[in-house]
Scaffold this motif. Structure first.
Motif, short mmCIF file in Angstrom:
data_model
loop_
_atom_site.label_atom_id
_atom_site.label_comp_id
_atom_site.label_asym_id
_atom_site.label_seq_id
_atom_site.Cartn_x
_atom_site.Cartn_y
_atom_site.Cartn_z
N ALA A 141 -3.15 13.69 -14.37
CA ALA A 141 -2.90 13.31 -12.99
C ALA A 141 -1.41 13.46 -12.69
CB ALA A 141 -3.34 11.86 -12.76
N SER B 243 -0.62 1.27 -10.06
CA SER B 243 -1.80 2.11 -9.87
C SER B 243 -1.86 3.24 -10.88
CB SER B 243 -1.82 2.67 -8.45
OG SER B 243 -0.77 3.61 -8.24
N ASP C 217 -3.53 1.79 -13.98
CA ASP C 217 -4.95 1.52 -13.74
C ASP C 217 -5.76 2.81 -13.68
OD1 ASP C 217 -4.46 -1.20 -13.64
OD2 ASP C 217 -4.25 -1.25 -11.45
N GLU C 218 -5.19 3.85 -13.05
CA GLU C 218 -5.89 5.13 -12.95
C GLU C 218 -6.09 5.75 -14.33
OE1 GLU C 218 -3.50 7.45 -10.36
OE2 GLU C 218 -3.90 6.21 -8.59
N ALA D 11 -9.66 6.55 -16.25
CA ALA D 11 -10.01 7.91 -16.65
C ALA D 11 -10.28 8.01 -18.14
CB ALA D 11 -8.88 8.86 -16.26
#
Length: 259
Positions: free
Chosen positions: A62, A91, A94-95, A99
């Motif tokens: 990401a 965030s 958390d992402e 994943a």
């Protein structure tokens, strides 16, 4: 700076991070099978995860983070490098967890910033035999569905988990509450009498600005006061001066530092 007397009471607290990381690592050693997370791209190799029964799916990098490695363990494991611009963005963490872990219990995720020393990709048993996390300082660490380590300075206090105690005077205030409850618990056992310290601690907690932090401190106070003293009766004399001084210093600190 916190009062020296109270600081001595919490000797060894600096080892909490190391203990949590080591404990998290040890928990997965006994699990058979491996899931290996590769370098950038995060593709999992090896047999099915024996815990989840799922094949390791590819993790797509990401903009805020990417997979840089991992340990061979019985559960999903990954090392994540967080972009400097997202280091204090909750965030991003958390992402990455969502994943990598895909909701699996026991998933291990260690977060690093560019330039940090990162462990090699190797079996968990070898990693532990070489000293485990003693030589590494992840900016955050996720294990068993929670962040057990969070670097308040590098990962920031905005969005930090409550147990990280981030923010000005927060950790010291929490220590002060513990010092107050220690005095009260021992005083009840020894018959020293009430000096009103619990009422003062409750008044302090009621004024904490953050509702979640206020609830956390109130829970700490209630939990500690509900537990009976389990020490020796000789401590009523041997420890009284020390405990009384710690409680007095704690109340003084709370008076001067409202969070």
């Amino acid at each position: 700076m916190y009062h020296p007397v109270l600081l001595r009471r919490f000797e060894g607290e600096g080892d909490v991070k190391k203990g949590l990381l080591t404990a998290g690592a040890i928990c997965v050693v006994a699990v058979a099978g491996f899931v290996v997370w590769g370098m950038r791209g995060g593709e999992a190799n090896g047999p099915s995860n024996p815990v989840s029964g799922n094949k390791g799916a590819q993790v797509v990098d990401a903009p805020k983070w990417h997979v840089i490695g991992g340990l061979e363990a019985g559960v999903r494991s990954a090392f994540i490098e967080v972009s400097p611009s997202a280091a204090k963005d909750r965030s991003a963490y958390d992402e990455a967890v969502a994943a990598v872990c895909s909701g699996e219990n026991g998933c291990l995720v260690a977060f690093f910033l560019p330039g940090d020393k990162v462990p090699p990709n190797e079996p968990m048993t070898k990693f532990l035999s070489e000293g485990g996390w003693n030589s590494y300082q992840p900016v955050a660490y996720w294990f068993n569905n929670a962040f057990t380590v969070w670097d308040c300075e590098r990962a920031g206090d905005k969005g930090a988990p409550l147990n990280a105690m981030c923010g000005a005077f927060v950790r010291d205030a929490h220590r002060a509450i513990l010092a107050v409850t220690s005095r009260t618990t021992l005083a009840r056992f020894c018959g020293w009498g009430d000096k009103g310290e619990v009422a003062k601690a409750k008044a302090y907690i009621s004024k904490i600005r953050d509702p979640a932090r206020r609830e956390q401190f109130a829970s700490t106070l209630d939990k500690d006061l509900s537990e009976p003293y389990g020490g020796e009766a000789s401590n009523c004399v041997r420890l009284r001066d020390k405990i009384e001084l710690e409680s007095e210093n704690a109340l003084k600190f709370l008076t001067e530092h409202q969070i």
